[in-house]
Design an enzyme around this catalytic site. Sequence first.
Site: not given
Length: 327
Positions: A113, A196, A199
């Site tokens: 992230k 994966k 969002k």
Amino acid sequence: MSKKRIFSGAQPTGRLHLGNYLGALKNWVALQDDYEAFYCVVNLHAITLPQDPATLRQATLDLARIYLAAGVDPEKATIFIQSDVHEHAELTWILSCVARMGELERMTQFKDKSQKGGRERSSVGLFIYPILMAADILLYQTDLVPVGQDQKQHLELTRDLAERFNRDFGAAFKVPEPYIPKAGASIKSLQDPAKKMSKSDENEAGSIFLLDDADTVAKKIKRAVTDSGTEITFDETRPAINNLLTIYQLVTEKSQAECVEQFAGKGYGQFKGELAEAVIEYLRPFQERISTYDDEALNTILKSGAEKAAAIASKTMLDVYQKVGIR
Ligand code: ATP
Ligand code: LTN
């Protein structure tokens, strides 16, 4: 005998997708009968990345509505908003003094992230995000934490922090176990099965969002990438078809063998058509329920949830403060 306790949460950021549903929410609903369940909207986690305040406020309420529409029953489970129980922030501070830089530096989610804006410009909150998650879990003396595969490392850190605190200051925390489903723990992007479903994926075509209409679902499945070879089988070496078939298996609740038998000798076109239909049917009741909870009903549920949660969290927190020598 009293029921064992489970705790889980999701962030009110972006739209929930089928991965969140099959990896986590589905199990929350399944487990609420046999466990004393706490399901939290983790809005303090959300601000580790920049959020627009008005959007965050609305998304927090909307996510609670999604829990309810997914089948979390407020008569059985406690639903609440993280920031309504101030002990989450307080225990995070105490655990920050127990956690070590080295162990946080090993967290792969931070590495992922922080990649976008660069480590140097990442918030310190994003770095200590797993400590806030540990606080969420440990405040409630949780036995079991139902999450997707991507959270496994955070659960291991939670266990380490609990054990270290208990050793150094005396037993204050139960050491929790992860509950990661066998199938569905990591649903992949429809556009890139190496990643994966997420969002924050910029390619919307990779994710089926829970509120996507039937047309959109059908289009995304039609455009989903496939592997070479034509057989419709569970095969880890063909991750695209493996992922699609896993989704089919989970939404129809058929066994792997039944799925394979059903599509033996059939082509991708027919399989994708049937998959799209199954996903649309699966999401329909959820989509119909989402509008049945107005803000007033929701606020009543959340207020009583926060009271129940705070009653437990405050006890743990007092014990922790006493053990550390703050009270
Ligand atoms: P994303 O990576 O999609 O942005 P997140 O992990 O930040 O999601 P949360 O809403 O906090 O989002 O996650 C809620 C739950 O969904 C967690 O238990 C997480 O493990 C699970 N989850 C997220 N993505 C997937 C996936 N692709 N497959 C299975 N479970 C998933
Ligand atoms: N980090 C989790 C969300 C989360 C959580 C928790 C999950 C925050 N606190 C406590 C289980 C238990 C994620 O999925 N991104």
